[in-house]
Motif scaffolding. Sequence first.
Motif, PDB file in Angstrom:
ATOM      1  N   ARG A  19       0.857  -1.182   0.000  1.00  0.00           N
ATOM      2  CA  ARG A  19       0.000   0.000   0.000  1.00  0.00           C
ATOM      3  C   ARG A  19       0.889   1.226   0.000  1.00  0.00           C
ATOM      4  O   ARG A  19       1.716   1.400   0.892  1.00  0.00           O
ATOM      5  N   LEU A  20       0.698   2.068  -0.998  1.00  0.00           N
ATOM      6  CA  LEU A  20       1.419   3.331  -1.088  1.00  0.00           C
ATOM      7  C   LEU A  20       0.506   4.457  -0.606  1.00  0.00           C
ATOM      8  O   LEU A  20      -0.703   4.424  -0.839  1.00  0.00           O
ATOM      9  N   SER A  21       1.115   5.442   0.042  1.00  0.00           N
ATOM     10  CA  SER A  21       0.363   6.591   0.511  1.00  0.00           C
ATOM     11  C   SER A  21       1.088   7.863   0.105  1.00  0.00           C
ATOM     12  O   SER A  21       2.326   7.893   0.051  1.00  0.00           O
ATOM     13  N   CYS A  22       0.323   8.908  -0.174  1.00  0.00           N
ATOM     14  CA  CYS A  22       0.902  10.190  -0.557  1.00  0.00           C
ATOM     15  C   CYS A  22       0.096  11.300   0.090  1.00  0.00           C
ATOM     16  O   CYS A  22      -1.123  11.382  -0.115  1.00  0.00           O
ATOM     17  N   ALA A  23       0.780  12.146   0.846  1.00  0.00           N
ATOM     18  CA  ALA A  23       0.132  13.261   1.523  1.00  0.00           C
ATOM     19  C   ALA A  23       0.582  14.569   0.892  1.00  0.00           C
ATOM     20  O   ALA A  23       1.783  14.800   0.738  1.00  0.00           O
ATOM     21  N   ALA A  24      -0.388  15.417   0.544  1.00  0.00           N
ATOM     22  CA  ALA A  24      -0.097  16.718  -0.060  1.00  0.00           C
ATOM     23  C   ALA A  24      -0.253  17.825   0.960  1.00  0.00           C
ATOM     24  O   ALA A  24      -1.192  17.819   1.754  1.00  0.00           O
TER      25      ALA A  24
END
Length: 117
Positions: A19-24
């Motif tokens: 699972r990849l996560s990306c926070a902006a």
Amino acid sequence: QVQLVESGGGLVQAGGSLRLSCAASGRGFSINGMGWYRQAPGKQRELVADIDFWSGGSTNYQNSVRGRFTISRDNAENTVALQMNSLKPEDTAVYYCVAYTAYRNFWGQGTQVTVSS
């Protein structure tokens, strides 16, 4: 500016999941959507999946990952996740998070995903 912080890459055996996560974060730009691209050695960067923030969360997937990968958004946190199941060796690549705005796209630094056979 928009800053993107990615997490969740790694090494997994074929058939496994990641699972990849990306926070902006940042100010000055309204994010219209986010997504994931990938680039394998010697190949061009390609879209994996993305999600539109203004059309009820409509999604778009590369044909080779449809049914195995799922992109989702956490509205409150401006975060997107990519759940990757049934991984294959050909999924091995550096995965980049992207944020779409009306003026330009912003990119994360990338996270390595390696799938062993």
